[in-house]
Motif scaffolding. Structure first.
Motif, short mmCIF file in Angstrom:
data_model
loop_
_atom_site.label_atom_id
_atom_site.label_comp_id
_atom_site.label_asym_id
_atom_site.label_seq_id
_atom_site.Cartn_x
_atom_site.Cartn_y
_atom_site.Cartn_z
N LEU A 274 0.76 -1.29 0.02
CA LEU A 274 -0.01 -0.21 0.08
C LEU A 274 0.91 1.31 -0.03
O LEU A 274 0.26 2.41 -0.61
N LEU A 275 2.00 1.31 0.58
CA LEU A 275 2.80 2.41 0.59
C LEU A 275 4.24 2.41 -0.11
O LEU A 275 5.24 2.94 0.50
N SER A 276 4.42 1.41 -0.72
CA SER A 276 5.78 1.20 -1.26
C SER A 276 6.50 2.52 -2.05
O SER A 276 7.68 2.31 -2.14
N GLU A 277 5.67 3.41 -2.36
CA GLU A 277 6.39 4.74 -2.86
C GLU A 277 7.06 5.15 -1.77
O GLU A 277 8.09 6.04 -2.20
N ASN A 278 6.82 5.42 -0.69
CA ASN A 278 7.64 6.01 0.63
C ASN A 278 8.32 4.95 1.29
O ASN A 278 9.10 5.59 2.05
N TYR A 279 7.89 3.91 1.69
CA TYR A 279 8.44 2.72 2.69
C TYR A 279 8.92 1.54 1.76
O TYR A 279 8.44 1.02 1.05
N GLU A 280 9.92 0.77 2.87
CA GLU A 280 10.30 -0.40 2.66
C GLU A 280 9.88 -1.02 3.84
O GLU A 280 10.70 -0.78 4.91
N ALA A 281 9.36 -2.07 3.87
CA ALA A 281 8.92 -2.69 5.38
C ALA A 281 9.46 -4.05 5.41
O ALA A 281 9.84 -4.97 4.30
N PHE A 282 9.98 -4.59 6.62
CA PHE A 282 10.59 -5.60 6.87
C PHE A 282 9.86 -6.29 8.33
O PHE A 282 9.27 -5.39 8.75
N SER A 283 10.15 -7.33 8.62
CA SER A 283 9.57 -7.90 9.91
C SER A 283 10.42 -8.99 10.48
O SER A 283 11.22 -9.49 9.73
N ALA A 284 10.22 -9.11 11.74
CA ALA A 284 11.08 -10.10 12.25
C ALA A 284 10.28 -10.57 13.75
O ALA A 284 9.31 -9.92 14.26
N GLY A 285 10.86 -11.54 14.55
CA GLY A 285 10.41 -11.87 15.67
C GLY A 285 11.38 -12.01 16.72
O GLY A 285 12.61 -12.14 16.34
N THR A 286 10.66 -12.09 18.17
CA THR A 286 11.62 -12.29 19.03
C THR A 286 12.06 -13.83 19.31
O THR A 286 13.12 -14.13 19.92
N PHE A 287 11.12 -14.55 18.84
CA PHE A 287 11.39 -16.01 19.04
C PHE A 287 10.62 -16.52 17.46
O PHE A 287 9.53 -17.15 17.40
N ALA A 288 11.29 -16.15 16.20
CA ALA A 288 10.71 -16.66 15.04
C ALA A 288 10.31 -18.04 14.80
O ALA A 288 10.97 -18.97 15.57
N THR A 289 9.32 -18.32 14.28
CA THR A 289 8.77 -19.77 14.10
C THR A 289 8.47 -19.82 12.46
O THR A 289 9.30 -20.21 11.83
N SER A 290 7.32 -19.80 12.18
CA SER A 290 6.88 -19.91 10.50
C SER A 290 5.60 -19.08 10.32
O SER A 290 4.86 -18.61 11.43
N ILE A 291 5.47 -18.62 9.42
CA ILE A 291 4.27 -18.00 9.08
C ILE A 291 2.89 -18.84 9.10
O ILE A 291 2.83 -19.91 8.47
N ASN A 292 1.93 -18.20 9.67
CA ASN A 292 0.87 -18.80 9.99
C ASN A 292 0.04 -18.87 8.66
O ASN A 292 -0.17 -17.92 8.02
N PRO A 293 -0.39 -19.93 8.23
CA PRO A 293 -1.25 -20.12 6.87
C PRO A 293 -2.57 -19.28 6.83
O PRO A 293 -3.10 -18.80 5.94
#
Length: 136
Positions: A26-45
């Motif tokens: 939605l806002l890729s013209e101004n932002y680049e987003a990343f994500s992470a976790g404190t205890f990474a697992t897997s993406i919820n389906p």
């Protein structure tokens, strides 16, 4: 130059993944987003499914531990759950840090449709907040 945003949650499985996908779509013209976790697992389906419903494919994203970004700089670091805020109260590469708590849809129990409804509700709240907070 795009501003860099890191969304943090506990498992990097739903809320932060949806936030990353929403911001990049939605806002890729101004932002680049990343994500992470404190205890990474897997993406919820369910997160993948409800994002696909609105035309955003996050199936190629993967769960990451926040330490992989410790040497990177971000304009904004956003914790989207209380556990991540407590587990990572300060992020060294973040110029500004914010906390915006969203309910964990993965902790909701019910039928498949009820779970999907909860994921949709949280997805829409994240979307509304991102658009309201970051749109310039």
């Amino acid at each position: 130059m795009k501003k860099r945003v890191l969304f943090l949650c506990t498992h990097n499985s739903a809320r932060s993944q949806m936030a990353q996908g929403l911001m990049n779509a939605l806002l890729s013209e101004n932002y680049e987003a990343f994500s992470a976790g404190t205890f990474a697992t897997s993406i919820n389906p369910f997160a993948i499914e409800v994002m696909k419903e609105i035309g955003i494919d996050i199936s190629n994203q993967y769960s990451k531990n926040f330490d992989m970004y410790l040497n990177d700089e971000f304009d904004y670091v956003v914790t989207v759950c209380d556990n991540a805020k407590e587990g990572c109260p300060y992020f060294p590469g973040g110029k500004e840090q914010f906390h915006k708590k969203f309910e964990d849809p993965a902790s909701f129990s019910g039928t498949k449709e009820e779970k999907l409804d909860k994921f949709r509700e949280v997805r829409d709240k994240i979307k509304d907040w991102i658009v309201d907070f970051f749109r310039t």
